[in-house]
Scaffold this active site. Structure first.
Site, mmCIF file in Angstrom:
data_model
loop_
_atom_site.group_PDB
_atom_site.id
_atom_site.type_symbol
_atom_site.label_atom_id
_atom_site.label_comp_id
_atom_site.label_asym_id
_atom_site.label_seq_id
_atom_site.Cartn_x
_atom_site.Cartn_y
_atom_site.Cartn_z
ATOM 1 N N CYS A 136 10.099 31.662 4.598
ATOM 2 C CA CYS A 136 10.154 32.842 3.502
ATOM 3 C C CYS A 136 9.324 33.945 4.132
ATOM 4 O O CYS A 136 9.252 34.961 3.209
ATOM 5 C CB CYS A 136 9.415 32.091 2.145
ATOM 6 S SG CYS A 136 7.938 31.599 2.509
ATOM 7 N N GLU A 163 18.677 38.400 0.653
ATOM 8 C CA GLU A 163 18.148 37.565 1.369
ATOM 9 C C GLU A 163 19.209 36.701 2.378
ATOM 10 O O GLU A 163 20.092 36.217 1.656
ATOM 11 C CB GLU A 163 17.324 36.386 0.741
ATOM 12 C CG GLU A 163 16.434 35.504 1.774
ATOM 13 C CD GLU A 163 15.595 34.149 0.958
ATOM 14 O OE1 GLU A 163 16.106 33.989 0.083
ATOM 15 O OE2 GLU A 163 14.497 34.307 1.361
HETATM 16 P P1 NAD Z 1 16.755 26.133 -3.363
HETATM 17 O O1 NAD Z 1 16.181 26.945 -4.331
HETATM 18 O O2 NAD Z 1 18.193 25.823 -3.048
HETATM 19 O O3 NAD Z 1 15.996 24.569 -3.623
HETATM 20 C C1 NAD Z 1 14.647 24.319 -4.005
HETATM 21 C C2 NAD Z 1 14.405 23.047 -4.780
HETATM 22 O O4 NAD Z 1 15.085 23.398 -5.859
HETATM 23 C C3 NAD Z 1 14.946 21.934 -3.980
HETATM 24 O O5 NAD Z 1 14.072 20.765 -4.350
HETATM 25 C C4 NAD Z 1 16.339 21.548 -4.899
HETATM 26 O O6 NAD Z 1 16.568 20.293 -5.120
HETATM 27 C C5 NAD Z 1 15.902 22.256 -6.191
HETATM 28 N N1 NAD Z 1 17.273 22.802 -6.852
HETATM 29 C C6 NAD Z 1 18.250 23.268 -6.334
HETATM 30 N N2 NAD Z 1 19.025 24.039 -7.343
HETATM 31 C C7 NAD Z 1 18.550 23.604 -8.539
HETATM 32 C C8 NAD Z 1 18.789 23.738 -9.866
HETATM 33 N N3 NAD Z 1 20.049 24.530 -10.158
HETATM 34 N N4 NAD Z 1 18.284 23.258 -10.837
HETATM 35 C C9 NAD Z 1 17.033 22.682 -10.441
HETATM 36 N N5 NAD Z 1 16.579 22.302 -9.244
HETATM 37 C C10 NAD Z 1 17.301 22.948 -8.091
HETATM 38 O O7 NAD Z 1 15.950 26.344 -2.133
HETATM 39 P P2 NAD Z 1 16.154 25.814 -0.842
HETATM 40 O O8 NAD Z 1 17.484 26.268 -0.054
HETATM 41 O O9 NAD Z 1 15.778 24.313 -0.512
HETATM 42 O O10 NAD Z 1 15.130 26.726 0.145
HETATM 43 C C11 NAD Z 1 15.193 28.049 0.670
HETATM 44 C C12 NAD Z 1 14.799 29.192 -0.287
HETATM 45 O O11 NAD Z 1 13.363 28.750 -0.555
HETATM 46 C C13 NAD Z 1 14.946 30.647 0.553
HETATM 47 O O12 NAD Z 1 15.170 31.352 -0.784
HETATM 48 C C14 NAD Z 1 13.439 30.854 0.683
HETATM 49 O O13 NAD Z 1 12.939 32.087 0.782
HETATM 50 C C15 NAD Z 1 12.487 29.990 -0.346
HETATM 51 N N6 NAD Z 1 11.318 29.800 0.061
HETATM 52 C C16 NAD Z 1 10.210 30.678 -0.459
HETATM 53 C C17 NAD Z 1 8.888 30.169 -0.215
HETATM 54 C C18 NAD Z 1 7.798 31.203 -0.825
HETATM 55 O O14 NAD Z 1 6.792 30.828 -0.565
HETATM 56 N N7 NAD Z 1 8.184 31.929 -1.656
HETATM 57 C C19 NAD Z 1 8.687 29.343 0.728
HETATM 58 C C20 NAD Z 1 9.728 28.385 1.339
HETATM 59 C C21 NAD Z 1 11.026 28.926 0.850
#
Ligand code: NAD
Length: 498
Positions: A281, A383
């Site tokens: 991120c 992104e």
């Molecule tokens: P994601 O949003 O798909 O998933 C994150 C978490 O949410 C997981 O545990 C997943 O099981 C859960 N989840 C997914 N869809 C959901 C829904 N519809 N309802 C409820 N829960 C749900 O993210 P990802 O693909 O695992 O990670 C990548 C993303 O995370 C990127 O966009 C990245 O920029 C972001 N990120 C942000 C930071 C930050 O500090 N801002 C840090 C790391 C990653």
């Protein structure tokens, strides 16, 4: 094949016979295990365990809680190679990068070994005649954390060491793509002497997440992931009356000034744009050059370095960059190179064909470099979360700042310059939560706080550091009077204490 279940009340639960999904090694595309998907009953069991553990743990003195964290810290150090290997096998990042993430998490644990000091309150004597006042912070109760795939150990450790050290109990719902590190950390916490139920892991998907948010015994939700899900988590948790911090997606810019050391900027960009295959991120995915000459020189320097970058499995020592997380994500990232080209960007390096090694079956892509990208193009506004770096050419620092500030995300932003004046203007005017001057990835250390602005964070608190302590505690202000003589007769006006 092995099924990873949940960690509830100090131990692993029995693996379910169904309701599980595959875990895949992204370097081979082959399934290595399955992960259980929590049902409502599993979440209820975890919350009940955490709720039962709360009275005892919150009454445990901070110094005793700190001692558990000291032991946990030593165990993390002892087992860092194993944790890093688990991360590489499920996420794909190279081993040195995985080790680095464990270290950044360990630093949060080190920070909270000072919890007795961190919880010290404020006190004032004689706020009124004979009246003293002091404010102390108290734990909230059962807290939950929901974390993304890209930092399977570090992001959970932004949350639970702080929550637990403050006296809360915790339930972690890690990404279903990378669950092993969380279960390993749970074992280490038990070995460190953490009582049963203080830390639990439920694996799963949206079903588990919604159940945690909706559960009346869960008091706070800490989330890191993509922006659409962060926004959803924030809205649903707020509506349920919970404290919530939800960190979302990002698009981070590096502004390169004419007086910058171009070679240093190019070196920094290589790691910041392509490290961890761009799945960070805080990755820099846009270089904003001030002046065409800077753009031309930077582009040439990057091209040369990209030619030397080695793509390969994360557990091979010579690899600089591992695979992407999944076949679907590989397809998405690949499509953006074509989207950029169709929108009019110049494809200088096409990562879809820019590497060769024994990567059959894995989700590999090489680094891509696009030039002449403009603010409106999708490769700039969206992104990508992969190894695609865009160069946007601007004429002045003011134009560059306007471009960064107009973006919907505001996680990190960086300037490379030799001018203190330009650096000062940039740091004061830029709309981002984490800013670097000649520092490519300005991730705050554990005793500062991590978080973005705009649509990169929903809620009021950043993670870890002082903001983390505030998020996982609530303030109580106490006023005391021990009168020498009898109090006055009834008073019906607002007390003024003087
Ligand atoms: P994601 O949003 O798909 O998933 C994150 C978490 O949410 C997981 O545990 C997943 O099981 C859960 N989840 C997914 N869809 C959901 C829904 N519809 N309802 C409820 N829960 C749900 O993210 P990802 O693909 O695992 O990670 C990548 C993303 O995370 C990127 O966009 C990245 O920029 C972001 N990120 C942000 C930071 C930050 O500090 N801002 C840090 C790391 C990653």
């Amino acid at each position: 094949m092995k099924i990873l279940s949940h960690y509830i009340h100090g131990g692993l639960t029995a693996a379910p016979s169904d309701n599980a999904q595959p875990i895949v090694d992204p370097a081979t595309g082959k399934q290595t295990a399955s992960v259980a998907l929590a049902t409502l009953n599993d979440v209820d069991a975890a919350v009940a365990s955490a709720k039962a553990a709360f009275p005892g743990w919150s009454e445990t003195t901070p110094i005793r809680r700190a001692r558990v964290m000291f032991r946990f810290r030593d165990l993390l150090e002892k087992h860092q190679e194993e944790i890093a290997a688990l991360i590489t096998s499920e996420h794909g990042k190279v081993h040195s990068d995985a080790l680095g993430e464990v270290t950044r998490g360990l630093e949060v644990v080190e920070y909270v070994t000072g919890i007795p000091n961190l919880l010290t309150g404020r006190a004032s004597e004689d706020v009124g005649t004979g009246v003293d006042s002091y404010g102390l912070r108290y734990p909230l109760g059962v807290c939950a954390g929901i974390t993304p795939f890209n930092f399977p150990a570090m992001v959970p450790m932004w949350m639970f060491p702080i929550a637990i050290a403050c006296g809360n109990t915790f339930i972690l719902k890690p990404s279903e793509k990378t669950p092993s590190a969380a279960l390993f950390l749970a074992e280490l916490l038990s070995e460190a002497g953490l009582p049963e139920g203080v830390f639990n892991v439920v694996n799963g998907n949206k079903v588990a997440v919604d159940a945690l948010i909706d559960h009346s015994d869960v008091k706070a939700i800490s989330f890191v992931g993509s922006t659409p899900v962060a926004e959803y988590i924030y809205a649903r948790s707020s509506a349920a009356g919970k404290r919530v911090q939800a960190l979302g997606g990002a698009k981070n810019h590096m502004v390169v000034m004419p007086d910058a050391d171009i070679y240093e900027a190019a070196d920094a960009l290589m790691g910041a744009a392509y490290g961890s295959a761009g799945e960070r991120c805080m990755a820099i995915s846009v270089a904003v050059t001030v002046g065409d000459e800077v753009a031309d020189r930077l582009r040439a320097a990057l091209q040369k370095r990209i030619a030397d970058l080695k793509v390969g499995p994360g557990n091979v020592a010579s690899s600089d960059m591992g695979p992407l997380i999944s076949a679907a994500h590989l397809e998405k990232v690949s499509s953006y190179v074509g989207i950029g080209s169709n929108e009019g960007a110049s494809v200088i390096v096409d990562g879809r064909s820019a590497f060769s090694s024994d990567t059959s079956g894995g989700y590999f892509i090489g680094p891509s470099l696009l030039d002449n990208v403009s603010a409106q193009m999708r490769v700039h506004s969206e992104e990508i979360f992969g190894p695609v770096l865009s160069i946007v050419r601007s004429d002045t620092l003011e134009d560059a700042i306007d471009l960064v500030n107009a973006h919907e995300f505001g996680n990190g932003a960086v300037i490379y310059t030799g001018s203190g004046e330009a650096a000062r203007q940039f740091t004061r005017q830029i709309s981002a939560g984490m800013v670097g001057v000649n520092v490519p990835i300005p991730v705050p250390v554990a005793y500062h706080s991590f978080g973005g602005w705009k649509r990169s964070l929903f809620g009021d608190h950043h993670m870890h550091g002082p903001e983390g302590i505030r998020f996982f505690t609530r303030l109580k202000t106490i006023s005391t009077r021990w009168p020498k003589s009898k109090p006055q007769s009834n008073q019906f006006s607002m007390p003024t204490l003087d």
